[in-house]
Write a protein that holds these residues in place. Structure first.
Motif, PDB file in Angstrom:
ATOM      1  N   PHE A 161       1.021   5.934 -16.782  1.00  0.00           N
ATOM      2  CA  PHE A 161       2.340   5.946 -16.148  1.00  0.00           C
ATOM      3  C   PHE A 161       2.177   6.668 -14.822  1.00  0.00           C
ATOM      4  N   ILE A 162       2.198   5.905 -13.724  1.00  0.00           N
ATOM      5  CA  ILE A 162       1.711   6.418 -12.444  1.00  0.00           C
ATOM      6  C   ILE A 162       2.811   6.842 -11.485  1.00  0.00           C
ATOM      7  N   GLY A 163       4.057   6.887 -11.946  1.00  0.00           N
ATOM      8  CA  GLY A 163       5.123   7.300 -11.042  1.00  0.00           C
ATOM      9  C   GLY A 163       5.142   6.413  -9.809  1.00  0.00           C
ATOM     10  N   ASP A 164       5.234   7.032  -8.635  1.00  0.00           N
ATOM     11  CA  ASP A 164       5.315   6.268  -7.394  1.00  0.00           C
ATOM     12  C   ASP A 164       4.008   6.263  -6.615  1.00  0.00           C
ATOM     13  N   LEU A 165       2.904   6.395  -7.307  1.00  0.00           N
ATOM     14  CA  LEU A 165       1.607   6.290  -6.629  1.00  0.00           C
ATOM     15  C   LEU A 165       1.351   4.870  -6.150  1.00  0.00           C
ATOM     16  N   ALA A 166       2.038   3.905  -6.725  1.00  0.00           N
ATOM     17  CA  ALA A 166       2.021   2.532  -6.224  1.00  0.00           C
ATOM     18  C   ALA A 166       3.369   1.902  -6.518  1.00  0.00           C
ATOM     19  N   PHE A 167       3.907   1.171  -5.550  1.00  0.00           N
ATOM     20  CA  PHE A 167       5.188   0.490  -5.693  1.00  0.00           C
ATOM     21  C   PHE A 167       4.942  -0.993  -5.914  1.00  0.00           C
ATOM     22  N   GLY A 168       5.795  -1.615  -6.691  1.00  0.00           N
ATOM     23  CA  GLY A 168       5.716  -3.057  -6.894  1.00  0.00           C
ATOM     24  C   GLY A 168       7.051  -3.712  -6.616  1.00  0.00           C
ATOM     25  N   GLY A 169       7.077  -4.662  -5.702  1.00  0.00           N
ATOM     26  CA  GLY A 169       8.285  -5.439  -5.448  1.00  0.00           C
ATOM     27  C   GLY A 169       9.323  -4.777  -4.574  1.00  0.00           C
ATOM     28  N   VAL A 170       9.091  -3.539  -4.149  1.00  0.00           N
ATOM     29  CA  VAL A 170      10.024  -2.842  -3.256  1.00  0.00           C
ATOM     30  C   VAL A 170       9.214  -2.145  -2.168  1.00  0.00           C
ATOM     31  N   HIS A 171       9.886  -1.852  -1.064  1.00  0.00           N
ATOM     32  CA  HIS A 171       9.236  -1.090  -0.006  1.00  0.00           C
ATOM     33  C   HIS A 171       9.016   0.351  -0.461  1.00  0.00           C
ATOM     34  N   SER A 172       8.052   0.997   0.144  1.00  0.00           N
ATOM     35  CA  SER A 172       7.663   2.345  -0.265  1.00  0.00           C
ATOM     36  C   SER A 172       8.520   3.412   0.410  1.00  0.00           C
ATOM     37  N   TYR A 173       8.696   4.516  -0.306  1.00  0.00           N
ATOM     38  CA  TYR A 173       9.369   5.696   0.217  1.00  0.00           C
ATOM     39  C   TYR A 173       8.294   6.591   0.846  1.00  0.00           C
ATOM     40  N   LEU A 174       8.429   6.856   2.159  1.00  0.00           N
ATOM     41  CA  LEU A 174       7.380   7.548   2.899  1.00  0.00           C
ATOM     42  C   LEU A 174       7.871   8.815   3.590  1.00  0.00           C
ATOM     43  N   CYS A 175       8.983   9.359   3.114  1.00  0.00           N
ATOM     44  CA  CYS A 175       9.633  10.450   3.824  1.00  0.00           C
ATOM     45  C   CYS A 175       8.929  11.797   3.690  1.00  0.00           C
ATOM     46  N   ASP A 176       8.007  11.930   2.747  1.00  0.00           N
ATOM     47  CA  ASP A 176       7.359  13.232   2.581  1.00  0.00           C
ATOM     48  C   ASP A 176       6.126  13.395   3.463  1.00  0.00           C
ATOM     49  N   GLY A 177       5.719  12.333   4.133  1.00  0.00           N
ATOM     50  CA  GLY A 177       4.719  12.457   5.180  1.00  0.00           C
ATOM     51  C   GLY A 177       3.317  12.828   4.747  1.00  0.00           C
ATOM     52  N   HIS A 178       2.882  12.288   3.606  1.00  0.00           N
ATOM     53  CA  HIS A 178       1.526  12.582   3.118  1.00  0.00           C
ATOM     54  C   HIS A 178       0.687  11.305   3.022  1.00  0.00           C
ATOM     55  N   THR A 179       0.868  10.364   3.936  1.00  0.00           N
ATOM     56  CA  THR A 179       0.211   9.078   3.755  1.00  0.00           C
ATOM     57  C   THR A 179      -1.310   9.193   3.788  1.00  0.00           C
ATOM     58  N   GLY A 180      -1.843  10.114   4.573  1.00  0.00           N
ATOM     59  CA  GLY A 180      -3.291  10.301   4.593  1.00  0.00           C
ATOM     60  C   GLY A 180      -3.821  10.765   3.251  1.00  0.00           C
ATOM     61  N   ALA A 181      -3.164  11.757   2.673  1.00  0.00           N
ATOM     62  CA  ALA A 181      -3.557  12.244   1.345  1.00  0.00           C
ATOM     63  C   ALA A 181      -3.325  11.170   0.292  1.00  0.00           C
ATOM     64  N   TRP A 182      -2.285  10.391   0.454  1.00  0.00           N
ATOM     65  CA  TRP A 182      -1.981   9.308  -0.485  1.00  0.00           C
ATOM     66  C   TRP A 182      -3.103   8.277  -0.484  1.00  0.00           C
ATOM     67  N   LEU A 183      -3.579   7.907   0.698  1.00  0.00           N
ATOM     68  CA  LEU A 183      -4.685   6.962   0.788  1.00  0.00           C
ATOM     69  C   LEU A 183      -5.930   7.498   0.086  1.00  0.00           C
ATOM     70  N   ALA A 184      -6.217   8.767   0.290  1.00  0.00           N
ATOM     71  CA  ALA A 184      -7.381   9.368  -0.371  1.00  0.00           C
ATOM     72  C   ALA A 184      -7.201   9.367  -1.885  1.00  0.00           C
ATOM     73  N   ALA A 185      -5.980   9.642  -2.348  1.00  0.00           N
ATOM     74  CA  ALA A 185      -5.716   9.637  -3.788  1.00  0.00           C
ATOM     75  C   ALA A 185      -5.895   8.237  -4.366  1.00  0.00           C
ATOM     76  N   LEU A 186      -5.442   7.224  -3.649  1.00  0.00           N
ATOM     77  CA  LEU A 186      -5.594   5.851  -4.132  1.00  0.00           C
ATOM     78  C   LEU A 186      -7.058   5.478  -4.271  1.00  0.00           C
ATOM     79  N   ASP A 187      -7.890   5.941  -3.358  1.00  0.00           N
ATOM     80  CA  ASP A 187      -9.319   5.659  -3.473  1.00  0.00           C
ATOM     81  C   ASP A 187      -9.896   6.266  -4.751  1.00  0.00           C
ATOM     82  N   ARG A 188      -9.497   7.501  -5.047  1.00  0.00           N
ATOM     83  CA  ARG A 188      -9.995   8.149  -6.269  1.00  0.00           C
ATOM     84  C   ARG A 188      -9.477   7.439  -7.509  1.00  0.00           C
ATOM     85  N   LEU A 189      -8.193   7.116  -7.513  1.00  0.00           N
ATOM     86  CA  LEU A 189      -7.573   6.551  -8.710  1.00  0.00           C
ATOM     87  C   LEU A 189      -8.050   5.136  -8.995  1.00  0.00           C
ATOM     88  N   THR A 190      -8.460   4.412  -7.964  1.00  0.00           N
ATOM     89  CA  THR A 190      -8.974   3.067  -8.184  1.00  0.00           C
ATOM     90  C   THR A 190     -10.180   3.098  -9.119  1.00  0.00           C
TER      91      THR A 190
END
Length: 274
Positions: A161-190
């Protein structure tokens, strides 16, 4: 053999289509995330009651209101609510401000109270319910200021259960400004979640392909903002609408397009200081 069933409650459009999950074991039920609005929380509580099994525990994946607002309406006070310490801390620090920000928009649908998770788990710690092991994995800042996922294991079966680490069918919420860290996390989680069915906070269940799609979305959004902002840390209203139009072309079938311009300034600020 120990097993579990997963029931998905998908909120209304007003509740931004957020998913809450009821994981049903042989004797009890576990809740993962609790929705945004009172009406959806009450509908989720009715879905839980229809299972005719007691709620053993609830988990919160991250500290955005669409994942914790409904807790008081679904989870009895004597039922523990689990999260990482970081998730609980951000909820405690931001819930009042979120109500002040969004309460006027949602009116009586926005809860007048909230519940902070009271059972804090270190990353890798687990809770066992009727032979199903639920393990919390801390991710750190990504989509929110403190993300995590919950891995359910029973025998050879697993589900994340991954919360909002990936969105499906809707645009993403990006207001917390951590997109760089998010990209790094996605690489690890893959790698970490390869072969595991993924249950996101928004959209249908999938596999690690969801993480690849989220990575592409973030890279596109960052490039659009980079081009339009030209190094500035804020965008004008016309520029934000230009970002929204570009992302609508990129994801023409995605719902909640109104989220796109909300993230433009935080991402511009992030890129300006990178």
């Amino acid at each position: 053999m120990t097993d579990f069933r997963i029931h998905t409650y998908r909120a209304s459009e007003a509740g931004i289509f957020v998913n809450s999950y009821l994981l049903e074991t042989s004797e009890r039920v576990v809740l993962i995330d609790a929705g945004l609005l009172i009406s959806d929380a009450e509908a989720l509580a009715a879905r839980l009651a229809a299972l005719h099994k007691p709620l053993a525990a609830a988990f919160v994946t991250h500290p955005h209101p669409d994942h914790f607002n409904g807790l008081p309406y679904v989870v009895p006070e004597d039922v523990p609510v689990y999260a990482t310490a970081a998730v609980a801390k951000v909820i405690a620090e931001t819930a009042d401000a979120k109500r002040a920000q969004w309460g006027p928009t949602y009116g009586a649908e926005w809860p007048d109270r909230y519940r902070v998770p009271d059972r804090l788990l270190a990353s890798g710690a687990h809770v066992d319910v009727d032979g199903v092991r639920l393990t919390v994995h801390e991710v750190g800042p990504a989509e929110s200021d403190a993300d995590s996922y919950v891995l359910a294991t029973a025998g050879r079966r697993r589900a994340a259960f991954i919360g909002d680490l990936a969105f499906g069918g809707v645009h993403s919420y990006l207001c917390d400004g951590h997109t760089g860290a998010w990209l790094a996390a996605l690489d690890r989680l893959t790698e970490e979640l390869a072969g595991v069915p993924l249950y996101p906070g928004h959209g249908p269940a999938g596999d690690v392909g969801m993480l690849h799609e989220q990575r592409r979305y973030l890279l596109m959004y960052r490039e659009v903002v980079r081009r339009i902002a030209g190094g500035a840390d804020r965008l004008g209203e016309e520029q934000k609408q230009e970002v929204a139009a570009a992302m609508a072309r990129y994801s023409p079938d995605a719902d909640l397009g109104w989220l796109v311009p909300l993230g433009a300034d935080p991402v511009a600020a992030e890129l300006a200081t990178a």
